[in-house]
Enzyme design. Structure first.
Site, short mmCIF file in Angstrom:
data_model
loop_
_atom_site.label_atom_id
_atom_site.label_comp_id
_atom_site.label_asym_id
_atom_site.label_seq_id
_atom_site.Cartn_x
_atom_site.Cartn_y
_atom_site.Cartn_z
N CYS A 134 0.83 -1.28 -0.39
CA CYS A 134 -0.05 0.24 0.20
C CYS A 134 0.90 0.86 0.19
O CYS A 134 1.62 1.36 0.82
CB CYS A 134 -1.11 0.12 1.32
N CYS A 137 -0.84 4.32 2.77
CA CYS A 137 0.31 3.91 3.90
C CYS A 137 1.54 4.32 4.40
O CYS A 137 1.53 4.45 4.89
CB CYS A 137 -0.54 2.99 4.13
N ASP A 138 2.05 3.43 3.21
CA ASP A 138 4.06 3.28 3.47
C ASP A 138 4.52 4.51 2.58
O ASP A 138 5.86 4.60 2.99
CB ASP A 138 3.85 2.02 3.71
#
Ligand code: NAP
Length: 306
Positions: A134, A137-138
């Site tokens: 992701c 997200c990261d």
């Protein structure tokens, strides 16, 4: 045990749309979602191909609105994990992880899909510690660092473009010499100076001690192997269906996606599937919502016929 007309399992766009339609049909409906509704769309920063939003819309905002809309019409959304479904009786029995059960005349499965793994050495060891599924997200963890993206589909290319916000160089490593991604995404990526392409290449392993240090790559045309230094690896090599707890006897295709007819009916009466967990040609928010609406309508007709 509480009885429902419709139990919807999974709260992505397909499930939320099924919930909206079921609630508006005044069916007694409940949705079970493991944590909170949204599904894979929550991992997408911006959705540009869902009609009605000329400037695009943030993934979280789109699904948040869908959930509010469904709840406004009476859908009950409950955070519970489904462990098993018993389809042997007159009512379908849904067993949840808190050891409670609920009964339903119809069930709509809309559990979506999960990122496929490569099953190469180092993948498990570094998942969440250098390997991510992701970018939204990261991505920020790799600010200033070069990263690699594996895959050539919509997800790989879209997320690679997103990662250029943080990384000076994003290498898309693809097993062929042509991308699978839609043309507009290809054009955007090709025009982005921070994106480099490594064609005809697969990763053999992810290497490092405490953190990812390199990828071992193989050119599938020449057979040549090489070490590619990198700190972050983003894997977008397709999707597997999230259908682990599915009852025995539900027909699936050879990849495990649930087979339905045009009305989202599976081979078991009263058991429907909608969205990415279903065997189909195109997995998008726009196709998921169509599935969800059809499944709820077909469930209503099924209940009327009982
Ligand atoms: P996908 O379309 O199945 O693409 C997977 C990519 O990974 C392909 O390029 C494939 O190569 C490659 N791949 C598969 N197995 C591999 C392996 N073992 N080793 C190396 N490479 C491998 O999957 P996706 O990109 O995750 O997309 C899934 C669905 O969501 C699609 O329907 C897609 O359209 C949709 N989606 C849409 C959007 C959007 O509309 N903006 C964004 C994200 C996802 P080959 O090309 O050689 O098969």
């Amino acid at each position: 045990m509480e009885k429902y007309d419709v139990i919807i399992i999974g709260g992505g766009p397909a499930g939320l749309t099924a919930g909206l339609y079921a609630a508006r049909s005044r069916l007694k409906s409940i949705m079970f979602e493991r944590i909170s509704p949204g599904g894979q769309v929550l991992n997408t920063e911006q959705i540009d191909n869902y009609p009605g939003f000329a400037d695009g819309i943030a993934g979280w905002e789109l699904v948040d609105n869908m959930a509010k809309q469904a709840e406004k019409f009476g859908l009950q959304i409950v955070s519970k994990e489904v462990e098993s479904i018993d389809i042997s009786g007159e009512w379908q029995k849904i067993n949840t992880s808190d050891k409670e059960s609920a009964l339903a005349k119809t069930v709509i499965i809309s559990t979506g899909a999960i990122p496929k793994r490569l099953n190469i050495p180092g993948e498990e060891k570094f998942t969440g510690k250098g390997i991510s599924f992701c970018a939204t997200c990261d991505g920020a963890f790799y600010r200033g660092l070069d990263v690699a993206v594996i895959g050539g589909g919509d997800a790989a290319v879209e997320e690679a473009i997103f990662l250029t916000k943080f990384s000076p160089k994003v290498s898309i490593i693809h097993r062929r010499d042509q991308l699978r991604a839609t043309k507009i995404l290809q054009e955007k990526a090709m025009a982005n100076e921070k994106i480099k392409f490594i064609w005809d290449t697969i990763p053999l392993s992810v290497n490092g001690n405490d953190e990812v240090e390199s990828l071992k790559l193989k050119n599938v045309k020449t057979g040549k192997e090489s070490d590619f230094p990198v700190k972050g690896v983003f894997l977008f090599v397709g999707l597997d269906p999230a259908t682990v707890f599915m009852p025995q006897g539900i027909k699936k295709d050879k990849k495990g996606f649930i087979i339905t007819n045009d009305n989202m009916e599976t081979n078991v009466p009263g058991f429907f599937a909608a969205g990415d967990c279903r065997s189909k040609i195109l997995r998008q928010v726009s196709t998921a919502v169509g599935d969800g609406a059809t499944a709820a309508f077909a469930a209503e007709k099924y209940i009327e016929g009982l």
